[in-house]
Design an enzyme around this catalytic site. Structure first.
Site, PDB file in Angstrom:
ATOM      1  N   SER A 228       0.816  -1.214   0.000  1.00 55.63           N
ATOM      2  CA  SER A 228       0.000   0.000   0.000  1.00 55.63           C
ATOM      3  C   SER A 228       0.847   1.260   0.000  1.00 55.63           C
ATOM      4  O   SER A 228       0.389   2.311  -0.468  1.00 55.63           O
ATOM      5  CB  SER A 228      -0.943   0.013   1.204  1.00 55.63           C
ATOM      6  OG  SER A 228      -1.939  -0.971   1.062  1.00 55.63           O
ATOM      7  N   HIS A 280      -1.823   5.023   8.792  1.00 56.86           N
ATOM      8  CA  HIS A 280      -1.536   3.802   8.040  1.00 56.86           C
ATOM      9  C   HIS A 280      -1.155   4.165   6.606  1.00 56.86           C
ATOM     10  O   HIS A 280      -1.330   5.300   6.163  1.00 56.86           O
ATOM     11  CB  HIS A 280      -2.737   2.864   8.081  1.00 56.86           C
ATOM     12  CG  HIS A 280      -2.374   1.424   8.036  1.00 56.86           C
ATOM     13  ND1 HIS A 280      -2.499   0.653   6.903  1.00 56.86           N
ATOM     14  CD2 HIS A 280      -1.860   0.597   8.981  1.00 56.86           C
ATOM     15  CE1 HIS A 280      -2.103  -0.584   7.149  1.00 56.86           C
ATOM     16  NE2 HIS A 280      -1.703  -0.638   8.417  1.00 56.86           N
ATOM     17  N   HIS A 446      -6.164 -10.445   3.883  1.00 59.14           N
ATOM     18  CA  HIS A 446      -5.007 -11.135   4.464  1.00 59.14           C
ATOM     19  C   HIS A 446      -5.453 -12.290   5.361  1.00 59.14           C
ATOM     20  O   HIS A 446      -4.815 -13.343   5.384  1.00 59.14           O
ATOM     21  CB  HIS A 446      -4.167 -10.164   5.285  1.00 59.14           C
ATOM     22  CG  HIS A 446      -3.294  -9.254   4.486  1.00 59.14           C
ATOM     23  ND1 HIS A 446      -2.202  -9.700   3.777  1.00 59.14           N
ATOM     24  CD2 HIS A 446      -3.346  -7.918   4.277  1.00 59.14           C
ATOM     25  CE1 HIS A 446      -1.612  -8.676   3.175  1.00 59.14           C
ATOM     26  NE2 HIS A 446      -2.289  -7.582   3.467  1.00 59.14           N
ATOM     27  N   ASP A 487      -5.979  -0.061  -4.409  1.00 59.94           N
ATOM     28  CA  ASP A 487      -4.532   0.093  -4.581  1.00 59.94           C
ATOM     29  C   ASP A 487      -3.853  -1.206  -5.013  1.00 59.94           C
ATOM     30  O   ASP A 487      -2.789  -1.174  -5.607  1.00 59.94           O
ATOM     31  CB  ASP A 487      -3.884   0.630  -3.302  1.00 59.94           C
ATOM     32  CG  ASP A 487      -4.227  -0.182  -2.060  1.00 59.94           C
ATOM     33  OD1 ASP A 487      -5.114  -1.061  -2.134  1.00 59.94           O
ATOM     34  OD2 ASP A 487      -3.607   0.065  -1.007  1.00 59.94           O
TER      35      ASP A 487
END
Length: 623
Positions: A228, A280, A446, A487
């Site tokens: 990212s 983040h 994930h 992304d």
């Protein structure tokens, strides 16, 4: 519009542009041209006495010519999207690779073809659902019963039709002096970088084609796909970098200007909000310039320097990741909000750099509904250290949610955060830029947790719908550009039956990594059957699916654009026929895709056009 190009080729060739002296390559440098179906790429060539020689020919029959060369191998001209990674030979030893950057692609300006015809946009809204490709997007849309019918996927009541496309998002990978691939934490050993690239001719020869370096001789994650940080950098600055970097080039020698920086310099308001920590990687890529995305405290301090007008997200030190109160947080719990001292300044009586501060759900809702006085600038930290809903635990049952668990009632949803931000930013008469992220979609990818993956994407879809309603009520598509994309892809999501795991174990939601690894795809162990899109099992039902990975992949992600300048994406298009056969029908997509750097160039073009017009009008008024 130009006629359709052959599969895998650029639809509109980039113009040949002259190089300046500063961009000419040193004597003795060799660049080899690696044939590509997606764009022109110049691969690194290790310079040695026996390797000196002409570059590989790229004949007109294979595609448009890439570069002209003098006899000493100095380039005369190149395409504006071309990059070269080269060695120089100095005192008998190979020097460090230097990234030679060519004209418009590296000048942080749109290509001349865009600048000449770009419409004007007062506002740009970039909405990123983190870590979701076509299969994941379809899974959520099938669950909602709205595939191809979401508000951003259909023509609006005023006749504004969306641009429907996809995005490639590869990064740069580090290599050593012998050209061997390095892990992203081996920066000190790196002597250069090369593009991971996306090539439809390569991608569809094997299931692991989108994450091939996870296996075999390399077996290094994030070297055949982006993260990212690098993806956010490309989206916001138009420049490629290596995973982990945020708005810095691969070796940390150069900081990169983002579209938010440009918008601020043009007098616009700017913002970044997310359902995960505000520092983040993706929200950070809106503004911060750091060597590594894990530098959370430094990232927050840069973002909160007073120039970014709105920041919202998680990271609250007095709540855990699931939203439960924490009596005595440790120092590390403050890292997402700049450290304990920065937090105390932000929440104290004197405040931080003029920001108003909110954290209660009711405060977000009041701003979203336009109740009370709007602050000039704002930081909103929801009452969770990690994410709004993704990590909640031990809440009551709620069968209406995909996970079967009720939501945390003490945090706002992304739609509320979006509307609150838009109301604050819209006070600026010169317009605004905002990035809005559904960040925990990636986290559930994930974890291979499809129900919560769908929940997070549904929250994102609701936010896009709210933003569209806001634009149509408070602005217009003539002055606002909305871009909806991702992304990167996470989890290697495919339809059920795409591969057969040797373990025979079914896909399941578990924290047991050993079980997860046995159900994910390993080309040395498991049998690939065929590429299958996720299967629609009706609204309210989890679609048929398999997770092939626990990491990211290099597969294309969807891209929609509505409003001022959305048609400019057609000038960057390439094509992937096979991808269209998998995912095209539900969305009316024909396989066209762009590189993620095109997002920056389109945003920059519409802002530049409006800024010039505004300055011209001000000058005429003054005269």
């Amino acid at each position: 519009m130009a006629a359709a190009a052959p599969a895998g080729t650029a639809k509109m060739p980039a113009p040949i542009m002259p190089l300046t002296a500063s961009t000419q390559m040193p004597q003795g440098v060799i660049c080899r041209i690696r044939p590509s179906s997606r764009a022109i790429r110049l691969a690194p060539a290790l310079v040695s006495q026996r390797q000196r020689g002409p570059a590989w020919p790229w004949r007109a029959s294979q595609g448009a010519p890439d570069m002209s060369w003098t006899r000493d191998k100095t380039p005369l001209a190149c395409r504006h999207q071309t990059r070269c990674f080269a060695d120089t030979k100095e005192t008998g030893a190979m020097s460090r690779y230097r990234m030679l950057t060519f004209i418009a692609a590296l000048a942080l300006a749109p290509a001349p073809a865009l600048a000449a015809e770009a419409p004007q946009a007062r506002n740009v809204i970039l909405m990123i659902s983190d870590g979701i490709g076509f299969n994941g997007w379809l899974a959520a849309d099938y669950y909602e019963g709205r595939a191809g019918a979401q508000p951003y996927q259909v023509t609006r009541p005023d006749g504004t039709a969306p641009y429907i496309g996809a995005s490639a998002h590869y990064a740069l990978r580090l290599i050593d002096g012998d050209g061997a691939v390095l892990a992203n934490d081996q920066i000190d050993a790196a002597r250069g970088v090369e593009e991971q690239y996306y090539d439809p001719r390569d991608r569809w020869t094997r299931l692991e084609g989108a994450f091939y370096n996870d296996f075999g001789d390399v077996s290094i994650a994030y070297t055949s796909y982006t993260d990212s940080g690098a993806a956010g950098t490309a989206l916001h600055s138009g420049r490629k970098t290596s995973p982990g970097r945020l708005n810095m080039n691969w070796d940390g020698a150069q900081t990169l200007e983002t579209i938010a920086h440009i918008a601020h310099e043009q007098g616009r308001a700017t913002g970044a909000i997310a359902t995960v920590q505000v520092s983040h990687a993706t929200p950070a890529s809106t503004w911060a310039q750091v060597e590594h995305r894990g530098m959370y405290a430094e990232i927050f301090r840069q973002m909160a320097d007073g120039r970014l007008d709105v920041m919202m997200g998680a990271g609250h030190p007095f709540f855990d990741g699931g939203g439960r109160p924490v009596a005595e947080p440790e120092d590390r719990d403050f890292r997402f909000v700049g450290g304990r001292q920065t937090w105390e300044a932000l929440t104290g009586e004197t405040g931080l750099n003029g920001y108003a501060y909110i954290e209660a759900r009711e405060e977000f809702e009041a701003l979203a509904e336009g109740r009370g006085e709007l602050p000039g600038s704002l930081v909103g930290i929801v009452r969770s250290n990690a994410a709004t809903q993704a990590l909640r635990m031990d809440y009551p049952e709620d069968p209406s949610n995909p996970s079967g668990m009720a939501f945390n009632p003490d945090v706002p949803d992304l739609a509320t955060m979006s509307l609150a931000s838009l109301n604050v930013l819209n006070q600026n008469p010169d317009g605004f830029f905002i990035m809005i992220e559904g960040g925990a979609v990636d986290w559930m990818g994930h974890a291979n947790n499809m129900p919560r993956f769908i929940e997070e994407q549904m929250d994102f879809n609701a936010a896009v719908a709210a933003v569209i309603d806001w634009v149509e009520a408070h602005s217009s598509w003539d002055e606002t550009l909305l871009i909806v994309t991702s992304d990167h892809e996470t989890g290697g999501i495919w339809g059920e039956g795409t591969f057969e795991p040797a373990s025979g174990l079914p896909q399941q939601i578990t924290l047991d990594q050993d079980i997860l690894n046995q159900t994910r795809f390993d080309p040395e162990r498991d049998r690939f059957v065929e590429f299958r899109a996720v299967q629609d099992r009706g609204a309210g039902e989890i679609p048929g699916h398999q997770f092939a990975s626990g990491n990211h992949t290099n597969d294309l992600v969807p891209l929609w654009a509505l409003g001022a300048g959305s048609h400019l994406f057609t000038q960057f298009e390439r094509h992937d026929d096979f991808a269209a056969t998998l995912w095209g029908e539900p969305y009316g997509w024909d396989g066209n895709y762009v590189d993620n750097t095109a997002v920056f160039h389109v945003m920059n073009a519409v802002f530049a056009s409006e800024h010039r017009a505004r300055k011209d009008a001000q000058q005429q008024a003054a005269e």
